[in-house]
Scaffold this active site. Structure first.
Site, PDB file in Angstrom:
ATOM      1  N   CYS A   1       1.123  41.596  -0.847  1.00  0.00           N
ATOM      2  CA  CYS A   1       0.175  41.516  -1.958  1.00  0.00           C
ATOM      3  C   CYS A   1      -0.982  42.499  -1.797  1.00  0.00           C
ATOM      4  CB  CYS A   1      -0.328  40.103  -2.152  1.00  0.00           C
ATOM      5  SG  CYS A   1      -0.813  39.334  -0.653  1.00  0.00           S
TER       6      CYS A   1
ATOM      7  N   THR B   1       6.801  20.678 -16.931  1.00  0.00           N
ATOM      8  CA  THR B   1       8.222  20.323 -16.761  1.00  0.00           C
ATOM      9  C   THR B   1       8.740  20.826 -15.421  1.00  0.00           C
ATOM     10  OG1 THR B   1       8.515  20.415 -19.131  1.00  0.00           O
ATOM     11  CG2 THR B   1      10.513  20.586 -17.807  1.00  0.00           C
TER      12      THR B   1
HETATM   13  N1  C6P Z   1       2.696  36.605   1.994  1.00  0.00           N
HETATM   14  C1  C6P Z   1       3.301  38.840   2.733  1.00  0.00           C
HETATM   15  O1  C6P Z   1       3.807  39.952   2.556  1.00  0.00           O
HETATM   16  P1  C6P Z   1       3.403  32.958  -2.510  1.00  0.00           P
HETATM   17  O2  C6P Z   1       3.942  34.280  -2.837  1.00  0.00           O
HETATM   18  O3  C6P Z   1       2.259  32.545  -3.358  1.00  0.00           O
HETATM   19  O4  C6P Z   1       4.467  31.916  -2.456  1.00  0.00           O
HETATM   20  O5  C6P Z   1       2.870  33.074  -1.003  1.00  0.00           O
HETATM   21  C2  C6P Z   1       1.564  33.474  -0.694  1.00  0.00           C
HETATM   22  C3  C6P Z   1       1.332  33.408   0.784  1.00  0.00           C
HETATM   23  C4  C6P Z   1       0.509  32.410   1.282  1.00  0.00           C
HETATM   24  N2  C6P Z   1       0.297  32.272   2.601  1.00  0.00           N
HETATM   25  C5  C6P Z   1       0.857  33.105   3.488  1.00  0.00           C
HETATM   26  C6  C6P Z   1       0.590  32.918   4.955  1.00  0.00           C
HETATM   27  C7  C6P Z   1       1.688  34.144   3.057  1.00  0.00           C
HETATM   28  O6  C6P Z   1       2.244  34.961   3.951  1.00  0.00           O
HETATM   29  C8  C6P Z   1       1.904  34.315   1.662  1.00  0.00           C
HETATM   30  C9  C6P Z   1       2.717  35.466   1.167  1.00  0.00           C
HETATM   31  C10 C6P Z   1       3.445  37.789   1.653  1.00  0.00           C
HETATM   32  O7  C6P Z   1       2.730  38.563   3.778  1.00  0.00           O
HETATM   33  C11 C6P Z   1       3.110  38.350   0.311  1.00  0.00           C
HETATM   34  S1  C6P Z   1       1.400  38.734   0.156  1.00  0.00           S
END
Ligand code: C6P
Length: 393
Positions: A327, A240
């Site tokens: 992360c 959804t």
């Molecule tokens: N980088 C950082 O502190 P999400 O959270 O799944 O939407 O994004 C992941 C992600 C993917 N690609 C890049 C280049 C990113 O920088 C990130 C998220 C954060 O750098 C959290 S690890």
């Protein structure tokens, strides 16, 4: 004072985005796939949001934008999709080229796929933290099916040569994916000019809500689903639709793209002011030339200081920064990008990332400069490593 300088980890919601989302938690809560009025009345809002994403990215009407839960899902969908669609059916073409500094959602997925017969080449960054287009091209073989290279790095802000690598991939008939999470709203991302087959983005990096992202798929480059069990997104991603968040992402992207010039003038000026002040502190190294970086990012190494100690001092004064990507922040291992740059192993343990946003103010930067300078002095005065390195020097 509270100062948020960790905008590469996540950003605050743009207040107008929050206002735009509100009705979708209250009166406009229908399921857009339902046939009654509640369902039908939200559909135009979804279309408007998607339209705004197409316009912001300069995507063609025939291309696809698939809404996902985050960039991590988008990156998994591309890499596993390529595996299912191309590599499983033709193991002769099992080679993927990427960089050694991609986000873990790319690196770890590729490591998983390596266990299933995929051959991956990780191209290293140069001493500035940049990626050479020639090195990417040289890594390609006649078995290469995909090149995956981020648009801008999350730790250093270094912008990678997407135009050149994209054009090369197209010429060679190789698929090209770019993780543009750290580029959107900071540098122009125009898919009518740059040859990209798949592009990853995430709303919370450009002042939209967390838990919603997207994957641009060029016309004719469709991939198999990761999620089965529903007709949403034209059957390409079941589940959804999160209408409120999609509406928020549409407006947030439009706003972010509309502010690229402000990022490159006002935010760049504040970042440079902070960088100039930090660079004056002895034994600090800023990674990468500022003109090759996104305008909001600064990764600095402070000899003799543990990144975590610095983080703690800043935190006590109300300033949020990071030692690298969020992360990986629970591991006290060396910053992986610093390690890849490889100048000096000690530097990898002393990295600090400071990332601004269009909401960062001059007063916040001035306060940060004052606190940062004092924290370095304090921590060095009690650091035995720093005293020792200085004696040896
Ligand atoms: N980088 C950082 O502190 P999400 O959270 O799944 O939407 O994004 C992941 C992600 C993917 N690609 C890049 C280049 C990113 O920088 C990130 C998220 C954060 O750098 C959290 S690890």
């Amino acid at each position: 004072m509270r100062v948020y300088l960790d905008n590469n980890a996540t950003t605050k919601i743009d207040p107008i985005v929050k206002v735009k989302m509100q009705p979708f938690f209250e009166e406009l809560y229908g399921n857009p796939n339902s046939l009654h009025k509640y369902g039908m009345e939200v559909r135009p809002h979804l279309n408007e949001a998607l339209g705004s994403m197409y316009d912001s990215l300069h995507a063609a009407d025939e291309d696809d934008i698939i809404i996902t839960s985050c960039a991590t899902e988008s990156n998994n969908a591309v890499l596993k999709g390529i595996f299912f669609k191309y590599i499983l059916s033709n193991p002769e073409k099992n080679h993927i080229v990427t960089t050694s500094v991609e986000h873990p959602s790319v690196i770890d997925t590729l490591m998983f796929l390596s266990g299933h017969g995929v051959d991956v080449t990780y191209v290293d960054v140069d001493h500035e933290g940049g990626i050479s287009a020639n090195a990417m091209k040289a890594a390609v073989t006649d078995k290469t099916v995909l090149i995956s290279m981020m648009w801008a790095n999350n730790e250093t802000g270094m912008i990678f040569p997407v135009d050149e690598v994209g054009a090369f991939a197209k010429e060679k008939g190789i698929l090209f994916h770019s993780d543009a999470v750290q580029a959107i709203g900071k540098v122009p991302v125009n898919l009518s000019k740059t040859d990209v087959d798949y592009l990853t983005f995430s709303a919370h990096k450009f002042h939209g809500p967390k838990g919603i992202g997207g994957l641009y798929v060029k016309k004719g480059k469709a991939l198999p689903n990761l999620f089965h069990g529903g007709e949403q997104m034209g059957g390409k991603r079941a589940g959804t639709l999160n209408v409120a968040y999609i509406v928020g992402m549409g407006l947030a992207m439009k706003q972010a793209v509309g502010h690229v010039e402000k990022m490159n003038s006002d935010v760049r000026r504040l970042r440079d002011k902070l960088e100039d002040a930090i660079a004056k502190i002895p034994d600090t190294i800023v990674v990468g030339p500022r003109e090759k970086r996104t305008p909001n990012t600064l990764l600095v190494s402070l000899r003799g200081i543990e990144g975590e100690s610095m983080l703690w001092d800043l935190n006590k004064a109300g300033i949020a920064a990071s030692t690298g990507s969020a992360c990986a922040s629970e591991s006290l291992e060396a910053n992986p990008v610093m390690s890849a740059i490889g100048e000096d192993p000690e530097l990898a343990h002393t990295a600090m990332r400071l990332s601004l946003s269009r909401f960062t103010t001059e007063a916040e930067i001035e306060y940060t400069i004052e606190v940062f300078t004092k924290a370095v002095e304090r921590l060095r005065s009690i650091s035995s490593t720093y005293a020792y390195t200085n004696e040896v020097a």
